[in-house]
Enzyme design. Structure first.
Site, PDB file in Angstrom:
ATOM      1  N   HIS A 217      43.928  40.066  31.510  1.00 43.05           N
ATOM      2  CA  HIS A 217      44.066  38.645  31.825  1.00 43.05           C
ATOM      3  C   HIS A 217      44.179  37.779  30.582  1.00 43.05           C
ATOM      4  O   HIS A 217      44.785  36.722  30.600  1.00 43.05           O
ATOM      5  CB  HIS A 217      42.955  38.191  32.774  1.00 43.05           C
ATOM      6  CG  HIS A 217      43.233  38.617  34.174  1.00 43.05           C
ATOM      7  ND1 HIS A 217      42.729  39.783  34.695  1.00 43.05           N
ATOM      8  CD2 HIS A 217      44.044  38.095  35.119  1.00 43.05           C
ATOM      9  CE1 HIS A 217      43.194  39.928  35.921  1.00 43.05           C
ATOM     10  NE2 HIS A 217      43.993  38.920  36.208  1.00 43.05           N
ATOM     11  N   ARG A 324      46.451  31.164  40.353  1.00 46.39           N
ATOM     12  CA  ARG A 324      45.227  31.950  40.163  1.00 46.39           C
ATOM     13  C   ARG A 324      44.025  31.005  40.161  1.00 46.39           C
ATOM     14  O   ARG A 324      43.572  30.556  39.112  1.00 46.39           O
ATOM     15  CB  ARG A 324      45.292  32.711  38.833  1.00 46.39           C
ATOM     16  CG  ARG A 324      46.309  33.843  38.791  1.00 46.39           C
ATOM     17  CD  ARG A 324      46.234  34.581  37.456  1.00 46.39           C
ATOM     18  NE  ARG A 324      46.855  35.883  37.493  1.00 46.39           N
ATOM     19  CZ  ARG A 324      48.095  36.154  37.064  1.00 46.39           C
ATOM     20  NH1 ARG A 324      48.846  35.190  36.586  1.00 46.39           N
ATOM     21  NH2 ARG A 324      48.567  37.383  37.127  1.00 46.39           N
ATOM     22  N   ARG A 361      45.963  31.484  45.590  1.00 45.58           N
ATOM     23  CA  ARG A 361      45.202  32.704  45.801  1.00 45.58           C
ATOM     24  C   ARG A 361      43.717  32.384  45.856  1.00 45.58           C
ATOM     25  O   ARG A 361      43.229  31.601  45.028  1.00 45.58           O
ATOM     26  CB  ARG A 361      45.479  33.684  44.671  1.00 45.58           C
ATOM     27  CG  ARG A 361      44.703  34.972  44.847  1.00 45.58           C
ATOM     28  CD  ARG A 361      45.139  36.017  43.878  1.00 45.58           C
ATOM     29  NE  ARG A 361      44.680  35.741  42.522  1.00 45.58           N
ATOM     30  CZ  ARG A 361      44.956  36.533  41.481  1.00 45.58           C
ATOM     31  NH1 ARG A 361      45.721  37.591  41.650  1.00 45.58           N
ATOM     32  NH2 ARG A 361      44.500  36.246  40.286  1.00 45.58           N
ATOM     33  N   GLU A 464      47.530  45.386  46.025  1.00 41.00           N
ATOM     34  CA  GLU A 464      47.131  45.703  44.653  1.00 41.00           C
ATOM     35  C   GLU A 464      46.426  47.042  44.568  1.00 41.00           C
ATOM     36  O   GLU A 464      46.201  47.575  43.490  1.00 41.00           O
ATOM     37  CB  GLU A 464      46.152  44.651  44.125  1.00 41.00           C
ATOM     38  CG  GLU A 464      46.662  43.245  44.231  1.00 41.00           C
ATOM     39  CD  GLU A 464      45.773  42.263  43.509  1.00 41.00           C
ATOM     40  OE1 GLU A 464      46.049  41.988  42.339  1.00 41.00           O
ATOM     41  OE2 GLU A 464      44.801  41.769  44.116  1.00 41.00           O
ATOM     42  N   ASN A 487      50.211  44.403  38.539  1.00 42.79           N
ATOM     43  CA  ASN A 487      49.264  44.648  37.429  1.00 42.79           C
ATOM     44  C   ASN A 487      48.112  45.521  37.897  1.00 42.79           C
ATOM     45  O   ASN A 487      47.733  46.494  37.249  1.00 42.79           O
ATOM     46  CB  ASN A 487      48.695  43.327  36.898  1.00 42.79           C
ATOM     47  CG  ASN A 487      49.775  42.343  36.541  1.00 42.79           C
ATOM     48  OD1 ASN A 487      50.887  42.746  36.256  1.00 42.79           O
ATOM     49  ND2 ASN A 487      49.463  41.068  36.581  1.00 42.79           N
ATOM     50  N   ASP A 488      47.565  45.143  39.058  1.00 46.53           N
ATOM     51  CA  ASP A 488      46.464  45.939  39.585  1.00 46.53           C
ATOM     52  C   ASP A 488      46.964  47.182  40.302  1.00 46.53           C
ATOM     53  O   ASP A 488      46.301  48.219  40.267  1.00 46.53           O
ATOM     54  CB  ASP A 488      45.603  45.088  40.533  1.00 46.53           C
ATOM     55  CG  ASP A 488      44.601  44.255  39.744  1.00 46.53           C
ATOM     56  OD1 ASP A 488      43.981  44.817  38.818  1.00 46.53           O
ATOM     57  OD2 ASP A 488      44.465  43.061  40.017  1.00 46.53           O
ATOM     58  N   ARG A 498      43.484  48.290  32.938  1.00 46.66           N
ATOM     59  CA  ARG A 498      44.583  47.500  32.361  1.00 46.66           C
ATOM     60  C   ARG A 498      44.182  46.737  31.108  1.00 46.66           C
ATOM     61  O   ARG A 498      45.023  46.260  30.358  1.00 46.66           O
ATOM     62  CB  ARG A 498      45.141  46.538  33.415  1.00 46.66           C
ATOM     63  CG  ARG A 498      44.122  45.537  33.909  1.00 46.66           C
ATOM     64  CD  ARG A 498      44.589  44.851  35.178  1.00 46.66           C
ATOM     65  NE  ARG A 498      45.187  43.567  34.916  1.00 46.66           N
ATOM     66  CZ  ARG A 498      45.383  42.639  35.845  1.00 46.66           C
ATOM     67  NH1 ARG A 498      45.049  42.880  37.111  1.00 46.66           N
ATOM     68  NH2 ARG A 498      45.923  41.482  35.545  1.00 46.66           N
ATOM     69  N   CYS A 535      54.351  39.476  42.417  1.00 44.41           N
ATOM     70  CA  CYS A 535      53.827  38.428  41.530  1.00 44.41           C
ATOM     71  C   CYS A 535      53.129  39.010  40.297  1.00 44.41           C
ATOM     72  O   CYS A 535      52.562  38.277  39.502  1.00 44.41           O
ATOM     73  CB  CYS A 535      52.896  37.480  42.281  1.00 44.41           C
ATOM     74  SG  CYS A 535      51.425  38.289  42.919  1.00 44.41           S
TER      75      CYS A 535
HETATM   76  C1  PEP Z   1      48.332  41.526  39.804  1.00 42.87           C
HETATM   77  O1  PEP Z   1      47.345  42.256  39.871  1.00 42.87           O
HETATM   78  O2  PEP Z   1      49.495  41.962  39.641  1.00 42.87           O
HETATM   79  C2  PEP Z   1      48.188  40.062  39.924  1.00 42.87           C
HETATM   80  C3  PEP Z   1      49.232  39.274  40.000  1.00 42.87           C
HETATM   81  O3  PEP Z   1      46.919  39.560  39.889  1.00 42.87           O
HETATM   82  P1  PEP Z   1      46.063  39.443  38.541  1.00 42.87           P
HETATM   83  O4  PEP Z   1      46.968  39.769  37.394  1.00 42.87           O
HETATM   84  O5  PEP Z   1      45.535  38.059  38.464  1.00 42.87           O
HETATM   85  O6  PEP Z   1      45.000  40.454  38.745  1.00 42.87           O
HETATM   86 MG    MG Z   2      45.487  41.414  40.548  1.00 50.38          MG
END
Ligand code: PEP
Ligand code: MG
Length: 604
Positions: A217, A324, A361, A464, A487-488, A498, A535
């Site tokens: 993040h 977010r 979200r 996710e 990402n998750d 990550r 996203c």
């Molecule tokens: C993701 O996990 O791809 C996502 C968009 O949420 P975040 O990056 O805030 O965990």
């Molecule tokens: Mg996420």
């Protein structure tokens, strides 16, 4: 001597500037330039703070009971001596006089210089004196927080838990235009996402951190600032010294320290090129994203704070695909935003988007986004052994049902001002789906009973967790739309943290399992006519644009700074010719190379 440090690229472009080294625990020190006329005043603040700390230490010494160990009073003597030591105070003054740094910045800059000198000492006893210098500086910094620009001391207040409680002086913004100063880049071992957020308004042109992965993040917030950054550069904060000239090559993930004139010139050239390229791309802002064969693609923006909506519109996004909301919950020194405060923030985004859809979200705290809230909320639930697998996102919301409904009510109220979609992170269980629907229904009923205005919303879930992708049919039964958080999804599919640079080489969006899951969800949604979006960072990565189009994706959500480049790729794509790309992505042993080859074939 010029050296190179290798890390992970976070955002594009080249930044060149002098290094400002900031200890991880001290990134919340305000960094701003002061005008030349304010130098005497700033030095006076230092003097007042130093005198106050000296008085405090003298009083402690005087009040020491006779039975106290004499080491304690000797320690206070050392601290008093350091306070009077020229290498601390005189050198700090010099940073203020010559560089026009504010007093806190000057003090922490000098601390970095001294800490290094102590680290290099042969004598173990002397080396350990570093801790004393740190303690004295810590006291001074705390004291400076109480000294106004007029040199007056305000009554002691509890130490703020985060940066937000520390007002960033107007001078910070003005500092960007402060003529004659060198550009600056920030170098730190680590920066928490919440602290990174504060740098959105800061004077730094780039960042380097020792730790972090591409989709941590911290990296995401850095990318949203659209300034070059490199994370996971391991030794950077040890190898780079205060004031070194540093080039951050955000494209290659390389940091060049004290470059030779030839190398510097080369980077300056690249910097100019990339500025020209950006200016060229920005002309696409008002062009609709339509492929050569007429497929309309929705390009949405990811935002962290209400103020980011402006950047979303300027970039030509046709809505917000991911707000977010958890960043509203950070840096608050212990309190959480109540329903009205949240409502105001959501309404601000909805009204700034002028009728375009806004996807908010529900709060996603936990893992690498901890809340600074002692004694309640996430703090009360403890951090757990493995926070990424622990009480995070929807799990946290369902463990705090009152707070969850409060957030839902704020969103429903904001929906009276424009189209709102509620998006829920990390859903994996049927019980969660049912609890979410029920919480939304109850929140709506509460508003109805109270006679408060609210609007219609659609409710969607993030995909996710691999379980979600595998059981996507159920999701379609319980939600109006889904958004894939790659990402998750990558983190949990491949069991790779990550945020951990030690395993970042295994964090692979091209992994066949990831691509297969993505395809399954997108194709499933398309077949059922359910809206689906991506996203995660993959949506803003142009290496995947055609792959995602070939899977059937027509809605992408990304940092505003990525919109123009992705749009350009879409304008040049013909979805009728992407079958070879789809096959390469889904059935090749080396999808990245084969997709590139298939694309070259399609453009030949
Ligand atoms: C993701 O996990 O791809 C996502 C968009 O949420 P975040 O990056 O805030 O965990
Ligand atoms: Mg996420």
């Amino acid at each position: 001597m010029s050296i190179q440090v290798f890390g992970i690229q976070v955002s594009r472009g080249v930044a060149i500037g002098r290094a400002v080294l900031v200890a991880s625990s001290r990134v919340d020190v305000a960094h701003y330039y002061i005008g030349a006329d304010l130098v005497p005043q700033e030095i006076d603040r230092l003097r007042v703070a130093r005198n106050a700390v000296a008085e405090e230490l003298e009083a402690l010494k005087a009040d020491m009971p006779p039975e106290a160990p004499h080491e304690l009073s000797a320690l206070l003597d050392v601290h008093l001596m350091l306070l009077r030591d020229e290498t601390v105070i005189a050198a700090t003054k010099q940073w203020v006089q010559e560089r026009h740094y504010n007093a806190e910045w000057a003090l922490s800059a000098q601390l970095e210089v001294l800490a290094r000198q102590f680290d290099e000492m042969e004598d173990a006893y002397l080396r350990e004196r570093k801790a004393d210098v740190e303690q004295v500086v810590e006291r001074l910094l705390r004291e400076l927080g109480r000294v106004t620009s007029e040199g007056l001391r305000t009554p002691a207040t509890p130490a703020p838990a985060g940066l937000a409680s520390m007002p960033v002086p107007a001078a910070v913004t003005a500092a960007r235009d402060f003529a004659g100063e060198d550009p600056l880049v920030l170098v730190a071992a680590d920066v928490a996402p919440a602290d990174m957020l504060q740098f959105k308004r800061s004077i730094f042109n780039g960042f380097v951190t020792d730790v972090g992965g591409r989709t941590s993040h911290t990296a995401i917030v850095a990318r949203s600032m659209d300034i070059p950054a490199v994370v996971g550069a391991r030794e950077a904060s040890r190898l780079i010294r205060q004031d070194d000239w540093v080039v951050i090559d955000g494209d290659a993930g390389v940091v060049v320290v004290n470059p030779s004139p030839i190398v510097l010139e080369e980077y300056r050239f690249r910097q100019r090129q990339s500025e020209l390229e950006r200016a060229r791309l920005s002309r696409l802002r008002h062009t609709p994203a339509v492929t050569l064969d007429g497929q309309v693609v929705e390009l949405l923006a990811n935002i962290e704070l209400p103020g980011d909506a402006v950047a979303a519109l300027e970039a030509g996004a046709v809505g917000v695909g991911l707000f977010r909301s958890e960043f509203l919950f950070m840096n608050r020194g212990g309190s959480l935003p109540d329903e009205d405060e949240q409502f105001e923030a959501y309404r601000a985004v909805v009204t700034s988007m002028h009728g375009l859809p806004v996807t908010i979200r529900t709060v996603d705290v936990g893992a690498d986004k901890p809340l600074d809230r002692p004694g309640s909320g996430e703090g009360r639930h403890d951090h757990g052994l493995n926070p990424a697998l622990g009480l995070r996102a929807i799990r946290w919301s369902l463990a705090e049902p009152g707070m969850f409904r409060q957030q839902l009510r704020a969103m429903l109220r904001a929906a009276a001002f424009g189209p709102v979609r509620i998006l829920v992170p990390m859903v994996a269980h049927l019980s969660e789906m049912l609890a979410i629907r029920e919480a939304v229904a109850r929140a709506r009923q509460q508003l109805q009973d109270a006679g408060r205005a609210h609007g219609a919303v659609s409710v969607g879930a993030m995909v996710e967790v691999p379980a979600a992708a595998v059981m996507i049919e159920q999701f379609f039964r319980h939600f109006d739309f889904v958004s894939i958080g790659t990402n998750d999804l990558i983190q949990y599919t491949l069991a790779i943290d990550r945020a951990d640079e030690a395993v970042s080489h295994l964090y692979d969006p091209w992994h066949p399992a990831v691509l297969t899951l993505l395809h399954q969800v997108i194709a499933g949604a398309t077949a059922r006519g359910k809206p689906v979006s991506v996203c995660g960072e993959m949506a803003g990565d142009s290496a995947f644009t055609e792959v995602l189009l070939s899977f059937g994706l027509r809605s992408f959500s990304m940092h505003p700074s990525c919109v123009a480049e992705i749009k350009q790729r879409i304008l040049r794509a013909d979805t009728r010719q992407l079958e070879a790309v789809r096959l390469a992505a889904l059935s090749s042993d080396s999808p990245a190379a084969d997709v590139r080859a298939a694309l070259a074939g399609a453009h030949a």
